[in-house]
Design an enzyme around this catalytic site. Structure first.
Site, PDB file in Angstrom:
ATOM      1  N   LYS A   1      73.124  -3.618  -7.871  1.00 18.54           N
ATOM      2  CA  LYS A   1      72.403  -2.764  -6.921  1.00 18.54           C
ATOM      3  C   LYS A   1      72.427  -1.326  -7.428  1.00 18.54           C
ATOM      4  O   LYS A   1      73.471  -0.840  -7.877  1.00 18.54           O
ATOM      5  CB  LYS A   1      73.071  -2.862  -5.537  1.00 18.54           C
ATOM      6  CG  LYS A   1      72.372  -2.065  -4.437  1.00 18.54           C
ATOM      7  CD  LYS A   1      73.063  -2.282  -3.090  1.00 18.54           C
ATOM      8  CE  LYS A   1      72.380  -1.510  -1.967  1.00 18.54           C
ATOM      9  NZ  LYS A   1      72.989  -1.752  -0.642  1.00 18.54           N
TER      10      LYS A   1
ATOM     11  N   SER B   1      74.098  -4.527   5.375  1.00 17.09           N
ATOM     12  CA  SER B   1      73.185  -4.456   4.226  1.00 17.09           C
ATOM     13  C   SER B   1      73.387  -5.525   3.160  1.00 17.09           C
ATOM     14  O   SER B   1      72.603  -5.604   2.224  1.00 17.09           O
ATOM     15  CB  SER B   1      73.277  -3.075   3.571  1.00 17.09           C
ATOM     16  OG  SER B   1      72.661  -2.111   4.388  1.00 17.09           O
TER      17      SER B   1
ATOM     18  N   SER C   1      70.001  -3.008   3.364  1.00 25.82           N
ATOM     19  CA  SER C   1      69.423  -2.246   2.269  1.00 25.82           C
ATOM     20  C   SER C   1      69.426  -2.969   0.925  1.00 25.82           C
ATOM     21  O   SER C   1      68.731  -2.559   0.003  1.00 25.82           O
ATOM     22  CB  SER C   1      70.183  -0.925   2.120  1.00 25.82           C
ATOM     23  OG  SER C   1      71.534  -1.158   1.722  1.00 25.82           O
TER      24      SER C   1
END
Length: 490
Positions: A78, A183, A159
């Site tokens: 990420k 998330s 997210s």
């Protein structure tokens, strides 16, 4: 033999150990899958050349008998984790082009275990969002499609939407995520994969771009419970560079998957059936309860009375911490700088141009609740309510071993839906936020499909630092669910 991209992480690990294929072959197959699915916009930065170099080194280590626990396994990182020499943006214009001179502890641990990074994955800007539509580098598309409207583009959740989409679309075997209020778990549910937010302090936050420091926690996202256990074993551990990292031994999470949950008590919170919960989600939850009963566990109704305050509490505490953390982005030392007539003018112009609308909204909320006239009324009170939420869980765990809830109130929704109504968007995390407020481990796994053919997830919550029991129960549920569906065309 299965396509290399269809293998789970555990299967790929075993195949490499047996010499069925090489790390270079496995990595190349995933690079090709990534290139074929660029339309999903899951990656911000692809690093195929670095990946192939790392794969060659992995094969050499295996030949020498020094392979690590994740040697040769292709993953994605990420783009909130600093990666030395590779652009790290937090999906924000204000950090575009920033190449950190150091590595985050978590990505460094994965690299040390032999994992091969294929690049940096897209996310909501600064991890603020529930749909991966706030990224400066464009929205991520969920690889799943509605059967009733196959042309409609769906959100992957957020997210960690790029991580979830990349795993679901077989671009990578696993990916790192971060979870502040849901998330990891919510995008895992939307994309039909498994993801765990470990206990706060289990994984180091060093080198992760900060959103809300008392809530942020790194965790793995993969296609199976076992794969998440493999990854978390490599990611977790004490780090003296992070004062919130807990100094305790990392268990062998994979060994926790015994398949035996007889005698365990599973809490079913009555507050998690609010008005507006979709019938499909409620039915999947009921089915999950039946699976656990059939495996010898006992469901117990529990009460978490302060759950109804969790969302409001979170949207005071998280923005307050975000407004403080994001004060460091001034355009002086790195990232975007917009010239101004004075120093203050440069600050204002750089931040106005560099931050997106959702980030600016949260900074403003945070600054407001921390201001002198409102601190006690909002922030101080929210911290007291947070303590009550944590106490609810503590009392519940006196009588139960794990808690079972839905992960999200619905399946994935269409792109563009709710973007003009932030409160509706925030409600996507209504089931995940209480766990984050209490710092507890929470795992989401796919439990079925909606009538429209979209994945639905269930969440297991555990005691602090008892990820082993969460994994044990999740493994049994995964077997019962037998979720083998995958996005069409993948």
């Amino acid at each position: 033999m299965s396509k290399l991209t269809d293998l789970t992480m555990a299967e790929a690990r075993d195949g490499l150990a047996k010499g069925a294929f090489t790390a270079v072959e496995l990595t190349d197959a995933h690079i090709k899958a990534t290139e074929a699915q660029r339309h999903l916009n899951a990656f911000i930065v692809e690093t195929p050349d670095l990946a192939l170099e790392a794969a060659k080194a992995s094969d050499a280590r295996r030949q020498a008998g020094t392979a690590g626990s994740m040697d040769g396994l292709p993953i994605g990182i990420k783009d909130l984790f600093c990666t030395e020499g590779v652009q790290t943006t937090a999906a924000s214009h204000i950090l575009e082009g920033f190449k950190p001179p150091y590595e985050s502890t978590v990505s460094g641990k994965l690299k040390a275990a032999g994992a091969i990074s294929l690049g940096k994955l897209n996310l909501d800007e600064f991890a603020m969002g529930s749909s991966n539509q706030t990224s400066y580098f464009g929205a991520v598309e969920n690889p799943w499609k509605k059967t009733s409207d196959p042309k409609a583009k769906l959100v992957p959740g957020g997210s960690s939407g790029g991580s979830a989409a990349a795993v679901a679309a077989r671009m990578v075997l696993g990916a790192t995520g971060t979870d502040t209020g849901g998330s990891i778990r919510q995008p895992a549910a939307f994309c039909g994969i498994t993801g765990i937010k470990p206990t706060y302090g289990r994984c180091s936050r060093f080198g992760i771009v900060a959103f809300a420091s008392s809530l942020d926690q790194a965790g793995p996202m993969a296609r199976t419970v076992r794969d998440c256990a493999i990854m978390l074993g490599a990611m977790a551990g004490h780090d003296p560079k992070d004062s919130t990292s807990v100094n305790m031994a990392v268990p062998d999470f994979e060994r926790a998957l015994t398949g035996d949950i007889r005698g365990l008590k599973v809490g079913i919170p009555k507050e998690y059936r609010p008005d507006g919960l979709s019938d499909e989600v409620a039915k999947v939850w009921d089915r999950g309860i039946e699976w656990l009963k059939a495996a010898g566990a006992t469901p117990v109704e529990i009460s978490l009375p302060h759950t109804k305050y969790a969302l409001a509490t979170y949207y005071i505490i998280a923005p307050a911490e975000c407004s403080s953390n994001l004060a460091r982005y001034d355009g002086l030392r790195y990232g975007l700088r917009v010239p101004g007539k004075t120093l203050d003018d440069m600050y204002k112009k750089s931040r106005a141009a560099g931050f997106g609308a959702e980030v600016r909204r949260r900074i403003l909320i945070g600054t407001y609740v921390l201001s002198a006239g409102y601190y006690d009324a909002y922030y101080a009170k929210a911290q007291k309510v947070r303590r009550l939420i944590a106490e609810d869980f503590r009392k519940a765990f006196e009588t139960v071993d794990v808690i079972l809830t839905p992960t999200a109130p619905s399946a994935a929704f269409g792109m563009g839906e709710g973007t003009d109504d932030p409160v509706t968007m925030w409600l996507n995390d209504v089931f995940t936020i209480p766990t984050s407020m209490a710092g507890l481990p929470g795992l989401s796994l796919p439990a079925g499909l909606s009538a429209d053919g979209l994945p639905l997830g269930l969440q297991l919550i555990g005691r602090p630092f008892d990820e082993e029991t969460v994994f044990r129960v999740a493994g049994v549920m995964e077997t019962a669910a037998n979720f083998t569906a995958k996005p069409e065309g993948v």
